[in-house]
Design a protein around this motif. Structure first.
Motif, PDB file in Angstrom:
ATOM      1  N   VAL A 143      62.761  65.924  16.690  1.00  0.00           N
ATOM      2  CA  VAL A 143      64.228  66.431  16.957  1.00  0.00           C
ATOM      3  C   VAL A 143      64.979  65.312  17.658  1.00  0.00           C
ATOM      4  O   VAL A 143      64.653  64.634  18.347  1.00  0.00           O
ATOM      5  CB  VAL A 143      64.144  67.890  17.576  1.00  0.00           C
ATOM      6  CG1 VAL A 143      65.439  68.320  17.634  1.00  0.00           C
ATOM      7  CG2 VAL A 143      63.219  68.769  17.038  1.00  0.00           C
ATOM      8  N   CYS A 144      66.330  65.349  17.044  1.00  0.00           N
ATOM      9  CA  CYS A 144      67.358  64.534  17.871  1.00  0.00           C
ATOM     10  C   CYS A 144      68.408  65.418  18.517  1.00  0.00           C
ATOM     11  O   CYS A 144      69.152  66.099  17.809  1.00  0.00           O
ATOM     12  CB  CYS A 144      67.721  63.445  16.747  1.00  0.00           C
ATOM     13  SG  CYS A 144      68.777  62.356  17.348  1.00  0.00           S
ATOM     14  N   LEU A 145      68.323  65.218  19.544  1.00  0.00           N
ATOM     15  CA  LEU A 145      69.316  66.079  20.451  1.00  0.00           C
ATOM     16  C   LEU A 145      70.749  64.803  20.595  1.00  0.00           C
ATOM     17  O   LEU A 145      70.569  63.804  20.380  1.00  0.00           O
ATOM     18  CB  LEU A 145      69.136  66.355  21.936  1.00  0.00           C
ATOM     19  CG  LEU A 145      69.871  66.718  22.731  1.00  0.00           C
ATOM     20  CD1 LEU A 145      70.418  68.228  22.374  1.00  0.00           C
ATOM     21  CD2 LEU A 145      69.473  66.873  24.238  1.00  0.00           C
ATOM     22  N   ALA A 146      71.713  65.644  20.284  1.00  0.00           N
ATOM     23  CA  ALA A 146      73.009  64.830  20.143  1.00  0.00           C
ATOM     24  C   ALA A 146      73.313  63.819  21.636  1.00  0.00           C
ATOM     25  O   ALA A 146      73.275  64.525  22.444  1.00  0.00           O
ATOM     26  CB  ALA A 146      74.400  65.571  19.768  1.00  0.00           C
ATOM     27  N   TRP A 147      73.406  62.474  21.249  1.00  0.00           N
ATOM     28  CA  TRP A 147      73.793  61.876  22.449  1.00  0.00           C
ATOM     29  C   TRP A 147      74.844  62.144  23.365  1.00  0.00           C
ATOM     30  O   TRP A 147      74.912  62.031  24.472  1.00  0.00           O
ATOM     31  CB  TRP A 147      73.677  60.307  22.170  1.00  0.00           C
ATOM     32  CG  TRP A 147      74.839  59.888  21.324  1.00  0.00           C
ATOM     33  CD1 TRP A 147      75.247  59.988  20.225  1.00  0.00           C
ATOM     34  CD2 TRP A 147      76.037  59.583  21.942  1.00  0.00           C
ATOM     35  NE1 TRP A 147      76.452  59.543  19.847  1.00  0.00           N
ATOM     36  CE2 TRP A 147      76.960  59.169  20.791  1.00  0.00           C
ATOM     37  CE3 TRP A 147      76.491  58.907  23.025  1.00  0.00           C
ATOM     38  CZ2 TRP A 147      78.285  58.762  21.128  1.00  0.00           C
ATOM     39  CZ3 TRP A 147      77.661  58.488  23.277  1.00  0.00           C
ATOM     40  CH2 TRP A 147      78.895  58.319  22.146  1.00  0.00           C
ATOM     41  N   SER A 169      72.037  55.096  14.677  1.00  0.00           N
ATOM     42  CA  SER A 169      71.224  55.057  13.532  1.00  0.00           C
ATOM     43  C   SER A 169      71.731  56.408  12.893  1.00  0.00           C
ATOM     44  O   SER A 169      72.402  57.207  13.386  1.00  0.00           O
ATOM     45  CB  SER A 169      69.840  55.233  13.752  1.00  0.00           C
ATOM     46  OG  SER A 169      69.400  56.567  14.333  1.00  0.00           O
ATOM     47  N   ALA A 170      71.733  56.340  11.422  1.00  0.00           N
ATOM     48  CA  ALA A 170      71.972  57.673  10.838  1.00  0.00           C
ATOM     49  C   ALA A 170      71.469  58.975  11.432  1.00  0.00           C
ATOM     50  O   ALA A 170      72.264  59.908  11.423  1.00  0.00           O
ATOM     51  CB  ALA A 170      71.690  57.510   9.290  1.00  0.00           C
ATOM     52  N   LYS A 171      70.254  58.848  11.622  1.00  0.00           N
ATOM     53  CA  LYS A 171      69.568  60.176  12.350  1.00  0.00           C
ATOM     54  C   LYS A 171      70.610  60.480  13.747  1.00  0.00           C
ATOM     55  O   LYS A 171      70.651  61.683  13.991  1.00  0.00           O
ATOM     56  CB  LYS A 171      68.183  59.814  12.450  1.00  0.00           C
ATOM     57  CG  LYS A 171      67.426  60.765  13.274  1.00  0.00           C
ATOM     58  CD  LYS A 171      65.902  60.183  13.851  1.00  0.00           C
ATOM     59  CE  LYS A 171      65.305  60.761  14.777  1.00  0.00           C
ATOM     60  NZ  LYS A 171      64.101  60.389  14.985  1.00  0.00           N
ATOM     61  N   ASP A 172      70.620  59.405  14.546  1.00  0.00           N
ATOM     62  CA  ASP A 172      71.325  59.634  15.664  1.00  0.00           C
ATOM     63  C   ASP A 172      72.772  60.045  15.727  1.00  0.00           C
ATOM     64  O   ASP A 172      73.180  60.765  16.743  1.00  0.00           O
ATOM     65  CB  ASP A 172      71.178  58.533  16.759  1.00  0.00           C
ATOM     66  CG  ASP A 172      69.723  58.060  16.957  1.00  0.00           C
ATOM     67  OD1 ASP A 172      68.903  58.901  16.836  1.00  0.00           O
ATOM     68  OD2 ASP A 172      69.381  56.983  17.629  1.00  0.00           O
TER      69      ASP A 172
END
Length: 181
Positions: A143-147, A169-172
């Motif tokens: 899972v990627c939490l929004a920075w 990155s595209a994911k981030d």
């Protein structure tokens, strides 16, 4: 090894004993027995990662919902701003973040227990980080939490380091909010 307990439960800065003389220095970058003693845990590491990033790169905030990974992070070149967010729903610190600078001039390592999201911003022209992981990467659970999630409110030191916009990155770029993560 000295363990400095940080505001999120289980999060620690580990400072190894460094032996200096006229030739330079020597320290154990990892010793399983000393790590277990300092952290009060019995985690075993199963994977090592090495990453290099250029100035302004922001990687994160990453974690795994299942097969959560504990991470022992150290910087061997350059400087980064490390940030972690407690994603453990049963934690009194759920949703809280903590950040600090790590750099190659210090042998200190950051112990990030399983259940915390992790990311970093590269402050130097280049930075290299080494990670020891307590579980294998499982993309199906990643899972990627929004920075920049306002519900978390991480204060990244962008302006202080002359970074107008972080490189993602595209994911981030499509990280989830805390509410949905």
């Amino acid at each position: 090894m000295k363990a400095v307990h940080l505001p999120i439960p289980g999060l620690m800065l580990l400072e190894p004993t460094v032996h200096h003389d006229e030739r330079g220095f020597l320290y154990e970058s990892f010793n399983q027995r000393e790590f277990n003693k300092a952290t009060g845990t019995s985690y075993q590491f199963v994977q090592d990662n090495h990453t290099r990033s250029t100035r302004g790169v922001l990687r994160g905030m990453h974690y795994q919902k299942q097969q959560p990974q504990g991470k022992l992070v150290r910087v061997v070149r350059g400087a980064v701003y490390e940030a972690v967010v407690d994603m453990r729903r049963d934690s009194p610190c759920f949703g809280q973040w903590y950040g600090l600078e790590l750099n190659a001039s210090s042998p200190a390592q950051l112990w990030i227990p399983p259940g915390l999201a992790h990311g970093f911003l590269t402050l130097s022209d280049e930075a290299e980080l080494l990670y020891k992981m307590t579980d294998y990467y499982a993309p199906q659970h990643a899972v990627c939490l929004a920075w920049d999630d306002p519900a978390v409110g991480i204060t990244w030191p962008l302006q202080q380091h002359g970074i107008v916009q972080p490189i993602l990155s595209a994911k981030d770029k499509v990280g989830k909010s805390l509410v949905r993560a």
